[in-house]
Design a protein around this motif. Structure first.
Motif, PDB file in Angstrom:
ATOM      1  N   ILE A 185       1.025  -1.265   0.042  1.00  0.00           N
ATOM      2  CA  ILE A 185       0.027   0.059   0.103  1.00  0.00           C
ATOM      3  C   ILE A 185       0.599   1.207  -0.017  1.00  0.00           C
ATOM      4  O   ILE A 185       1.870   1.464   0.929  1.00  0.00           O
ATOM      5  CB  ILE A 185      -0.825   0.029   1.182  1.00  0.00           C
TER       6      ILE A 185
ATOM      7  N   GLY B 164       1.099   5.521  -0.320  1.00  0.00           N
ATOM      8  CA  GLY B 164       0.702   6.745  -0.352  1.00  0.00           C
ATOM      9  C   GLY B 164       0.452   7.437   1.381  1.00  0.00           C
ATOM     10  O   GLY B 164       0.700   6.610   2.188  1.00  0.00           O
TER      11      GLY B 164
ATOM     12  N   SER C 191      -5.320  -0.381  -3.784  1.00  0.00           N
ATOM     13  CA  SER C 191      -6.019   1.023  -3.465  1.00  0.00           C
ATOM     14  C   SER C 191      -7.013   0.607  -2.924  1.00  0.00           C
ATOM     15  O   SER C 191      -8.112   0.440  -3.599  1.00  0.00           O
ATOM     16  CB  SER C 191      -6.073   1.712  -4.703  1.00  0.00           C
ATOM     17  N   ASN C 192      -7.251   0.671  -1.453  1.00  0.00           N
ATOM     18  CA  ASN C 192      -8.633   0.299  -0.766  1.00  0.00           C
ATOM     19  C   ASN C 192      -9.370   1.818  -0.515  1.00  0.00           C
ATOM     20  O   ASN C 192     -10.182   1.714   0.479  1.00  0.00           O
ATOM     21  CB  ASN C 192      -8.309  -0.640   0.283  1.00  0.00           C
ATOM     22  N   SER C 193      -8.948   2.698  -1.151  1.00  0.00           N
ATOM     23  CA  SER C 193      -9.604   4.127  -0.666  1.00  0.00           C
ATOM     24  C   SER C 193     -11.046   4.229  -0.930  1.00  0.00           C
ATOM     25  O   SER C 193     -11.277   3.594  -1.664  1.00  0.00           O
ATOM     26  CB  SER C 193      -8.738   5.174  -1.736  1.00  0.00           C
TER      27      SER C 193
ATOM     28  N   HIS D  27      -4.407   8.819  -7.790  1.00  0.00           N
ATOM     29  CA  HIS D  27      -3.723   7.739  -7.211  1.00  0.00           C
ATOM     30  C   HIS D  27      -2.507   7.095  -8.047  1.00  0.00           C
ATOM     31  O   HIS D  27      -2.196   6.185  -8.419  1.00  0.00           O
ATOM     32  CB  HIS D  27      -4.538   6.397  -6.807  1.00  0.00           C
TER      33      HIS D  27
ATOM     34  N   LYS E 142      -7.793   6.260   3.055  1.00  0.00           N
ATOM     35  CA  LYS E 142      -7.173   4.903   2.418  1.00  0.00           C
ATOM     36  C   LYS E 142      -7.510   3.698   2.952  1.00  0.00           C
ATOM     37  O   LYS E 142      -7.314   2.552   2.288  1.00  0.00           O
ATOM     38  CB  LYS E 142      -5.733   5.245   2.639  1.00  0.00           C
TER      39      LYS E 142
ATOM     40  N   ILE F  92      -0.137   4.059  -7.863  1.00  0.00           N
ATOM     41  CA  ILE F  92      -0.783   2.736  -8.529  1.00  0.00           C
ATOM     42  C   ILE F  92      -0.221   2.555  -9.815  1.00  0.00           C
ATOM     43  O   ILE F  92       0.348   1.379 -10.326  1.00  0.00           O
ATOM     44  CB  ILE F  92      -2.202   2.544  -8.644  1.00  0.00           C
TER      45      ILE F  92
ATOM     46  N   VAL G  44      -7.905  -2.498  -7.247  1.00  0.00           N
ATOM     47  CA  VAL G  44      -8.276  -1.193  -6.778  1.00  0.00           C
ATOM     48  C   VAL G  44      -9.795  -1.320  -6.247  1.00  0.00           C
ATOM     49  O   VAL G  44     -10.935  -1.761  -6.926  1.00  0.00           O
ATOM     50  CB  VAL G  44      -8.443  -0.127  -7.966  1.00  0.00           C
TER      51      VAL G  44
ATOM     52  N   GLU H  90     -10.727   8.662  -4.794  1.00  0.00           N
ATOM     53  CA  GLU H  90      -9.116   9.172  -5.267  1.00  0.00           C
ATOM     54  C   GLU H  90      -9.288  10.049  -6.356  1.00  0.00           C
ATOM     55  O   GLU H  90     -10.444   9.771  -7.022  1.00  0.00           O
ATOM     56  CB  GLU H  90      -8.299   8.089  -5.701  1.00  0.00           C
TER      57      GLU H  90
END
Length: 317
Positions: free
Chosen positions: A140, A142, A224-226, A232, A148, A235, A247, A229
């Protein structure tokens, strides 16, 4: 043609600067701690320029659109969460606005013209290793913020982490929302301790670009479990290194990523990882090459920079 570049975050403008310098005279705004000098510098540069390009719709664009006289044409690029914070700009003075593909689902500012372009990544810097190995590494990357959902991701991955997978968390650099990040990281570390995952979850700090590239090259999957975004970029940096992305279905994700890499529930995220795990080495390598080629075709920052140059040239016609 004279082009002035404005940004207080130069991390995304390098390819645009290089492309413009091939064809035009370019000068760049230098931000200082002296506000009076900054205002004079902004106005002087705009009076010199035929076109001013602002990367990020924040300061100094917020100042430039309030000048009584608009000395030159204005092209601006709106990045990420700025779509929610646009009230401080006089949009009728912006001649062209460049938005991200994911912004088409939001309320677009009232400007003369607009277009949708990705940010892009440097495919010459971010490239796969000479020999790709697969070691069940997930990362992960960021700023570690609540949106997030890193905490939730660890809970989701718990069964996998207990049987050989390793999670690498790489927090962003700088002091952006530092207090909130520190608080959220404290909760995450408490969870890691409670689940006894100290040996399976590793934290990484920013050191240098070469080290960051090497880090991505050693990863198999990036998540990316946001909840939302804009782009991003991390990624796409990882994909350019051959890392497979999974994602979350945040609004606009389907305009940026192939649908097979998007998950809609935490359970479907686990299923995608387990499906990848069962593949042969050659199948994994083919998928790694596929994501690299996708970025080369659609997210090469040099191609994006050429499109931005053409937009800048067209606003003076």
């Amino acid at each position: 043609m004279n082009v002035a570049l404005f940004t207080i975050n130069p991390n995304f403008i390098g390819a645009i600067r290089s492309e413009l310098q091939k064809y035009h005279d370019v000068r760049e705004y230098i931000h200082t701690s002296n506000e009076s000098f900054n205002l004079l510098n902004i106005h002087t540069l705009m009076r010199w320029a035929d076109v001013a390009f602002f990367d990020f719709c924040q300061y100094p664009l917020t100042v430039a659109t309030y000048f009584v006289d608009k000395p030159c044409k204005i092209v601006a690029r709106l990045m990420g969460l700025e779509i929610y914070r646009t009230n401080s700009i006089i949009w009728k003075k912006v001649d062209h606005l460049i938005l991200l593909p994911s912004h088409k689902y939001r309320q677009i500012p009232d400007v003369k013209s607009h277009s949708f372009l990705p940010v892009g990544t440097d495919i010459r810097t971010f490239k796969p290793p000479i020999v790709k190995s697969f070691q069940k590494n997930i990362c992960i990357v960021g700023n570690v913020l609540p949106r997030k959902r890193v905490y939730t991701t660890i809970q989701t991955l718990y069964p996998l982490l207990k049987r050989g997978w390793t999670l690498h968390i790489r927090d962003g650099q700088g002091n952006f929302r530092a207090e909130l990040r520190q608080e959220y990281k404290a909760f995450i570390k408490e969870l890691i301790s409670t689940l006894q995952l100290e040996d399976q979850v590793h934290w990484h700090k920013w050191t240098s670009l070469p080290e960051y590239v090497k880090f991505l090259q050693s990863m198999d999957i990036i998540i990316s479990n946001s909840m939302m975004e804009g782009y991003h970029k991390a990624i796409f940096d990882a994909m350019s290194c051959g890392v497979v992305p999974f994602v979350n279905c945040w609004l606009g994700a389907t305009d940026l990523f192939p649908r097979k890499f998007i998950f809609y529930t935490q359970e479907s995220l686990k299923r995608k990882i387990l499906k990848w795990e069962k593949q042969s080495y050659n199948e994994k390598l083919a998928l790694s090459n596929e994501v690299r080629e996708f970025v080369k075709q659609f997210h090469d920052e040099r191609k994006v920079a050429k499109q931005i140059r053409k937009i800048i040239e067209e606003v003076t016609c």
